[in-house]
Design a protein around this motif. Structure first.
Motif, PDB file in Angstrom:
ATOM      1  N   ILE A 126      37.551  34.029  36.023  1.00 52.24           N
ATOM      2  CA  ILE A 126      36.676  32.855  35.941  1.00 52.24           C
ATOM      3  C   ILE A 126      35.545  33.115  34.942  1.00 52.24           C
ATOM      4  O   ILE A 126      35.225  32.286  34.108  1.00 52.24           O
ATOM      5  N   ARG A 127      34.942  34.304  35.017  1.00 57.70           N
ATOM      6  CA  ARG A 127      33.841  34.657  34.103  1.00 57.70           C
ATOM      7  C   ARG A 127      34.304  34.688  32.650  1.00 57.70           C
ATOM      8  O   ARG A 127      33.551  34.384  31.742  1.00 57.70           O
ATOM      9  N   GLU A 128      35.547  35.112  32.454  1.00 55.37           N
ATOM     10  CA  GLU A 128      36.087  35.192  31.101  1.00 55.37           C
ATOM     11  C   GLU A 128      36.623  33.847  30.623  1.00 55.37           C
ATOM     12  O   GLU A 128      37.065  33.721  29.490  1.00 55.37           O
ATOM     13  N   GLY A 129      36.617  32.851  31.517  1.00 58.01           N
ATOM     14  CA  GLY A 129      37.067  31.526  31.144  1.00 58.01           C
ATOM     15  C   GLY A 129      38.567  31.396  31.014  1.00 58.01           C
ATOM     16  O   GLY A 129      39.066  30.535  30.307  1.00 58.01           O
ATOM     17  N   VAL A 130      39.301  32.254  31.688  1.00 62.29           N
ATOM     18  CA  VAL A 130      40.769  32.206  31.620  1.00 62.29           C
ATOM     19  C   VAL A 130      41.294  31.244  32.657  1.00 62.29           C
ATOM     20  O   VAL A 130      40.829  31.110  33.735  1.00 62.29           O
TER      21      VAL A 130
ATOM     22  N   MET B 177      42.090  42.537  49.497  1.00 60.53           N
ATOM     23  CA  MET B 177      41.459  41.231  49.297  1.00 60.53           C
ATOM     24  C   MET B 177      40.278  41.334  48.325  1.00 60.53           C
ATOM     25  O   MET B 177      40.058  40.441  47.512  1.00 60.53           O
ATOM     26  N   LEU B 178      39.520  42.415  48.424  1.00 60.37           N
ATOM     27  CA  LEU B 178      38.391  42.611  47.516  1.00 60.37           C
ATOM     28  C   LEU B 178      38.878  42.732  46.079  1.00 60.37           C
ATOM     29  O   LEU B 178      38.303  42.121  45.164  1.00 60.37           O
ATOM     30  N   LEU B 179      39.931  43.495  45.873  1.00 61.05           N
ATOM     31  CA  LEU B 179      40.468  43.646  44.525  1.00 61.05           C
ATOM     32  C   LEU B 179      40.929  42.289  43.982  1.00 61.05           C
ATOM     33  O   LEU B 179      40.632  41.947  42.828  1.00 61.05           O
ATOM     34  N   ALA B 180      41.604  41.510  44.810  1.00 60.19           N
ATOM     35  CA  ALA B 180      42.041  40.170  44.381  1.00 60.19           C
ATOM     36  C   ALA B 180      40.833  39.291  44.052  1.00 60.19           C
ATOM     37  O   ALA B 180      40.840  38.549  43.058  1.00 60.19           O
ATOM     38  N   ARG B 181      39.787  39.373  44.863  1.00 58.71           N
ATOM     39  CA  ARG B 181      38.562  38.589  44.628  1.00 58.71           C
ATOM     40  C   ARG B 181      37.915  38.980  43.305  1.00 58.71           C
ATOM     41  O   ARG B 181      37.510  38.117  42.516  1.00 58.71           O
ATOM     42  N   ILE B 182      37.807  40.276  43.060  1.00 59.20           N
ATOM     43  CA  ILE B 182      37.202  40.746  41.813  1.00 59.20           C
ATOM     44  C   ILE B 182      38.021  40.278  40.620  1.00 59.20           C
ATOM     45  O   ILE B 182      37.469  39.786  39.628  1.00 59.20           O
ATOM     46  N   GLN B 183      39.331  40.411  40.713  1.00 56.82           N
ATOM     47  CA  GLN B 183      40.192  39.982  39.613  1.00 56.82           C
ATOM     48  C   GLN B 183      40.027  38.493  39.350  1.00 56.82           C
ATOM     49  O   GLN B 183      39.918  38.056  38.202  1.00 56.82           O
ATOM     50  N   GLU B 184      39.984  37.692  40.412  1.00 56.89           N
ATOM     51  CA  GLU B 184      39.826  36.245  40.272  1.00 56.89           C
ATOM     52  C   GLU B 184      38.461  35.911  39.665  1.00 56.89           C
ATOM     53  O   GLU B 184      38.362  35.094  38.751  1.00 56.89           O
ATOM     54  N   GLU B 185      37.404  36.529  40.147  1.00 55.05           N
ATOM     55  CA  GLU B 185      36.067  36.260  39.632  1.00 55.05           C
ATOM     56  C   GLU B 185      35.951  36.661  38.165  1.00 55.05           C
ATOM     57  O   GLU B 185      35.276  35.994  37.387  1.00 55.05           O
ATOM     58  N   GLN B 186      36.590  37.755  37.790  1.00 51.96           N
ATOM     59  CA  GLN B 186      36.537  38.194  36.388  1.00 51.96           C
ATOM     60  C   GLN B 186      37.267  37.221  35.471  1.00 51.96           C
ATOM     61  O   GLN B 186      36.817  36.959  34.369  1.00 51.96           O
TER      62      GLN B 186
END
Length: 162
Positions: free
Chosen positions: A158-162, A147-156
């Motif tokens: 969002i930060r990259e504007g994808v 779940m943490l890996l999925a959260r990090i991937q999702e947040e990244q």
């Protein structure tokens, strides 16, 4: 580079298990060069020691390396050095926030591991040093790290504007 720190009491059972499992998952996903992982304890009793024999045995059983891992204590600089500081229980979170002071108040970079698993009605990852149930902790850690890996991937994304 994204960085994750897992924190428990002595840094020989829960947090090194989470560190090893998360490293293993990152390697499986080919992401070990993108995300760094470490673990630490709020106490200083086990500094320099390998993970607990129960943790080592279970990690070996699941083919997860703990090579080179040694216990260390949380440092004040960890707050600026890590993007995610994941505490294994409520006491660890309280102690970490106290150490980091007002800069960590309300900050979402410090959070409890079980927040990653809201469907499980428990605030804390049980401490197998006292319960002896390393398998239960492994199952929680394995799920939570996914779940943490999925959260990090999702947040990244969002930060990259994808």
């Amino acid at each position: 580079m994204i960085s994750v720190l897992f924190v428990c009491l002595g840094n020989i059972c829960r947090s090194p298990m989470a560190e090893a499992v998360f490293r293993h998952q990152l390697k499986e996903q080919g992401m070990e060069s993108i995300i760094t992982v470490d673990s630490a304890g709020t106490g200083d009793w086990h500094i320099g020691k390998q993970p607990h024999e129960g943790t080592r045995g279970l990690l070996e059983q699941y083919g997860v390396s703990y090579q080179g891992m040694r216990a260390r204590q949380v440092r004040l600089t960890d707050y600026s050095d890590f993007d995610y500081i994941v505490c294994m229980d409520s006491n660890n979170e309280r102690d970490v926030r106290q150490l980091f002071g007002s800069k960590s108040d309300g900050n979402t970079k410090v959070f409890k591991f079980m927040n990653l698993l809201p469907e499980i009605k428990s605030d804390d990852v049980p401490d197998p040093y006292y319960t002896g149930n390393f398998e239960e902790v492994y199952q929680l850690v394995n799920q939570g790290c996914q779940m943490l890996l999925a959260r990090i991937q999702e947040e990244q994304l969002i930060r990259e504007g994808v």
